[in-house]
Design a protein around this motif. Structure first.
Motif, PDB file in Angstrom:
ATOM      1  N   GLY A   1       0.987  -1.130   0.107  1.00 50.55           N
ATOM      2  CA  GLY A   1       0.072  -0.063   0.147  1.00 50.55           C
ATOM      3  C   GLY A   1       0.888   1.318  -0.009  1.00 50.55           C
ATOM      4  N   ASP A   2       2.306   1.136   0.512  1.00 49.25           N
ATOM      5  CA  ASP A   2       2.941   2.240   0.337  1.00 49.25           C
ATOM      6  C   ASP A   2       3.911   2.343  -0.892  1.00 49.25           C
ATOM      7  N   GLU A   3       3.916   3.309  -1.808  1.00 51.07           N
ATOM      8  CA  GLU A   3       4.809   3.380  -2.949  1.00 51.07           C
ATOM      9  C   GLU A   3       5.954   3.136  -2.796  1.00 51.07           C
ATOM     10  N   GLU A   4       6.746   3.793  -1.766  1.00 54.22           N
ATOM     11  CA  GLU A   4       8.129   3.583  -1.538  1.00 54.22           C
ATOM     12  C   GLU A   4       8.489   2.212  -1.191  1.00 54.22           C
ATOM     13  N   LEU A   5       7.742   1.955   0.009  1.00 53.62           N
ATOM     14  CA  LEU A   5       8.330   0.366   0.481  1.00 53.62           C
ATOM     15  C   LEU A   5       8.000  -0.353  -0.668  1.00 53.62           C
ATOM     16  N   ASP A   6       6.663  -0.360  -1.482  1.00 48.35           N
ATOM     17  CA  ASP A   6       6.776  -1.300  -2.384  1.00 48.35           C
ATOM     18  C   ASP A   6       7.796  -1.276  -3.479  1.00 48.35           C
ATOM     19  N   LYS A   7       8.482  -0.251  -3.731  1.00 47.12           N
ATOM     20  CA  LYS A   7       9.537  -0.171  -4.853  1.00 47.12           C
ATOM     21  C   LYS A   7      10.827  -0.686  -3.968  1.00 47.12           C
ATOM     22  N   LEU A   8      10.949  -0.863  -2.497  1.00 49.37           N
ATOM     23  CA  LEU A   8      12.072  -1.206  -1.978  1.00 49.37           C
ATOM     24  C   LEU A   8      11.910  -2.750  -1.829  1.00 49.37           C
ATOM     25  N   MET A   9      10.582  -3.450  -1.794  1.00 50.77           N
ATOM     26  CA  MET A   9      10.488  -4.848  -1.573  1.00 50.77           C
ATOM     27  C   MET A   9       9.997  -5.395  -2.735  1.00 50.77           C
ATOM     28  N   LYS A  10       9.929  -5.012  -4.008  1.00 53.46           N
ATOM     29  CA  LYS A  10       9.234  -5.042  -5.302  1.00 53.46           C
ATOM     30  C   LYS A  10       9.766  -6.582  -5.831  1.00 53.46           C
ATOM     31  N   HIS A  11      11.018  -7.120  -5.451  1.00 54.02           N
ATOM     32  CA  HIS A  11      11.366  -8.434  -5.891  1.00 54.02           C
ATOM     33  C   HIS A  11      11.125  -9.318  -4.702  1.00 54.02           C
ATOM     34  N   CYS A  12      10.363  -8.891  -3.601  1.00 48.18           N
ATOM     35  CA  CYS A  12      10.346 -10.102  -2.592  1.00 48.18           C
ATOM     36  C   CYS A  12       8.821 -10.449  -2.545  1.00 48.18           C
ATOM     37  N   THR A  13       8.648 -11.657  -1.953  1.00 47.54           N
ATOM     38  CA  THR A  13       7.364 -12.197  -1.702  1.00 47.54           C
ATOM     39  C   THR A  13       7.153 -12.539  -0.463  1.00 47.54           C
ATOM     40  N   ILE A  14       5.976 -12.296   0.237  1.00 46.92           N
ATOM     41  CA  ILE A  14       5.644 -12.569   1.612  1.00 46.92           C
ATOM     42  C   ILE A  14       4.875 -13.667   1.731  1.00 46.92           C
ATOM     43  N   ALA A  15       5.308 -14.616   2.410  1.00 47.47           N
ATOM     44  CA  ALA A  15       4.607 -15.801   2.623  1.00 47.47           C
ATOM     45  C   ALA A  15       3.505 -15.752   3.348  1.00 47.47           C
ATOM     46  N   GLY A  16       2.396 -16.072   2.824  1.00 48.43           N
ATOM     47  CA  GLY A  16       0.933 -16.044   3.469  1.00 48.43           C
ATOM     48  C   GLY A  16       0.418 -14.675   3.702  1.00 48.43           C
ATOM     49  N   GLY A  17       0.905 -13.872   2.634  1.00 46.76           N
ATOM     50  CA  GLY A  17       0.521 -12.328   2.568  1.00 46.76           C
ATOM     51  C   GLY A  17      -0.756 -12.226   1.759  1.00 46.76           C
ATOM     52  N   GLY A  18      -1.164 -13.296   0.906  1.00 44.85           N
ATOM     53  CA  GLY A  18      -2.034 -13.158  -0.006  1.00 44.85           C
ATOM     54  C   GLY A  18      -1.847 -12.109  -1.126  1.00 44.85           C
ATOM     55  N   VAL A  19      -2.933 -11.634  -1.688  1.00 45.44           N
ATOM     56  CA  VAL A  19      -2.700 -10.759  -3.057  1.00 45.44           C
ATOM     57  C   VAL A  19      -3.325  -9.406  -2.413  1.00 45.44           C
ATOM     58  N   ILE A  20      -3.152  -8.269  -3.178  1.00 48.78           N
ATOM     59  CA  ILE A  20      -3.804  -6.959  -3.144  1.00 48.78           C
ATOM     60  C   ILE A  20      -5.134  -7.092  -3.917  1.00 48.78           C
ATOM     61  N   PRO A  21      -6.082  -6.882  -3.239  1.00 48.01           N
ATOM     62  CA  PRO A  21      -7.595  -6.533  -3.980  1.00 48.01           C
ATOM     63  C   PRO A  21      -7.651  -5.914  -5.015  1.00 48.01           C
ATOM     64  N   HIS A  22      -7.735  -6.491  -6.290  1.00 51.35           N
ATOM     65  CA  HIS A  22      -7.755  -5.566  -7.250  1.00 51.35           C
ATOM     66  C   HIS A  22      -8.512  -6.314  -8.629  1.00 51.35           C
ATOM     67  N   ILE A  23      -9.304  -5.557  -9.214  1.00 49.93           N
ATOM     68  CA  ILE A  23     -10.217  -6.332 -10.386  1.00 49.93           C
ATOM     69  C   ILE A  23      -9.923  -5.466 -11.441  1.00 49.93           C
TER      70      ILE A  23
END
Length: 284
Positions: free
Chosen positions: A229-251
């Motif tokens: 949800g945060d643009e800067e943290l998303d860029k920092l962690m763009k190559h990382c996958t969070i186990a059990g984090g699910g997906v972002i709700p988007h259609i």
């Protein structure tokens, strides 16, 4: 060899769980964190530590420097982090180094021991709180049993810098990683402050996400929502996958079915044959 003990020593990975929990209680005192989320935060700290240390090591090699100092850590933070995130991290690191150097230079006079022997004086005993015993030679020496004579408790390097993260442990990791021939005294202070700021940023957003969902414990799902949800943290962690984090709700809008005609359109079609000015068609 006693029973129950194995000959092989397990390689213990460096864990920052205790310090992450302390930062969490500073940000959200009434929120807990699950074991899986704590493991993710521990990997998050170790990953960012390696990123900044590798970049600082490369800077030392380019500039032909034998010591990795706080200046190299600061430049590495600018290269690794993004815009506002880097700006705030540098501010926290500079603040911690300044406080650490100021406390290191200052001398605590409250717990200083009397260095010279002196004559017995009742006024001095009342002022200092130290009891003096008179020897046969007429020279008074302090009584070691009094509390005022005891040495002051030594403060840790983290306490001197005003941090929760362990400066000594980070120094050990920098030395074991062989990022440079020598590690400067303030390099680990600066890096500890940067890591603590990054952890506090994620935990604050994750705690807000858990409160929005009316839950009092942070889970990997809340960490996923906080980081993506945060643009800067998303860029920092763009190559990382969070186990059990699910997906972002988007259609995607192409997948949304066509909506039925609105009641307003139905009303307009009924009034098409009316010639009165009240039934004039309006453009929407």
């Amino acid at each position: 060899m006693p029973r129950g003990r194995s000959s092989r020593k397990k390689d213990q990975e460096t864990s920052f769980a205790v310090y992450v929990y302390r930062v969490l209680k500073q940000v959200h005192p009434d929120v807990g964190i699950s074991k899986k989320a704590m493991q993710i935060m521990n990997d998050y700290v170790n990953d960012n530590l390696r990123k900044v240390a590798k970049e600082a090591s490369l800077l030392c090699k380019i500039n032909h420097l034998g010591t990795l100092g706080s200046r190299e850590i600061q430049t590495a933070v600018r290269l690794v982090l993004v815009s506002e995130l880097a700006k705030h991290a540098i501010s926290e690191g500079t603040k911690a180094v300044t406080k650490y150097n100021g406390d290191a230079d200052s001398v605590d006079s409250d717990g200083a021991l009397p260095s010279k022997a002196k004559e017995v004086d009742s006024t001095d005993e009342e002022d200092s709180g130290v009891k003096w015993n008179e020897n046969d030679d007429g020279v008074a020496r302090p009584d070691r049993s009094t509390a005022a004579y005891r040495k002051p408790r030594c403060a840790t390097r983290s306490a001197k810098a005003g941090l929760q993260f362990p400066i000594g442990r980070i120094t050990k990791l920098l030395k074991e990683g062989h990022y440079s021939k020598r590690i400067g005294g303030t390099a680990s202070v600066y890096l500890a402050a940067v890591l603590e700021y990054l952890v506090a940023e994620v935990l604050e957003l994750a705690g807000n996400a858990s409160k929005d969902l009316q839950v009092k414990r942070i889970t990997p799902r809340h960490l996923q929502l906080a980081i993506r949800g945060d643009e800067e943290l998303d860029k920092l962690m763009k190559h990382c996958t969070i186990a059990g984090g699910g997906v972002i709700p988007h259609i995607h809008k192409a997948l949304i079915p066509n909506m039925p005609p609105s009641k307003a359109n139905e009303g307009d079609s009924e009034n098409e044959g009316c010639s009165s000015p009240q039934c004039s068609t309006q453009e929407f």
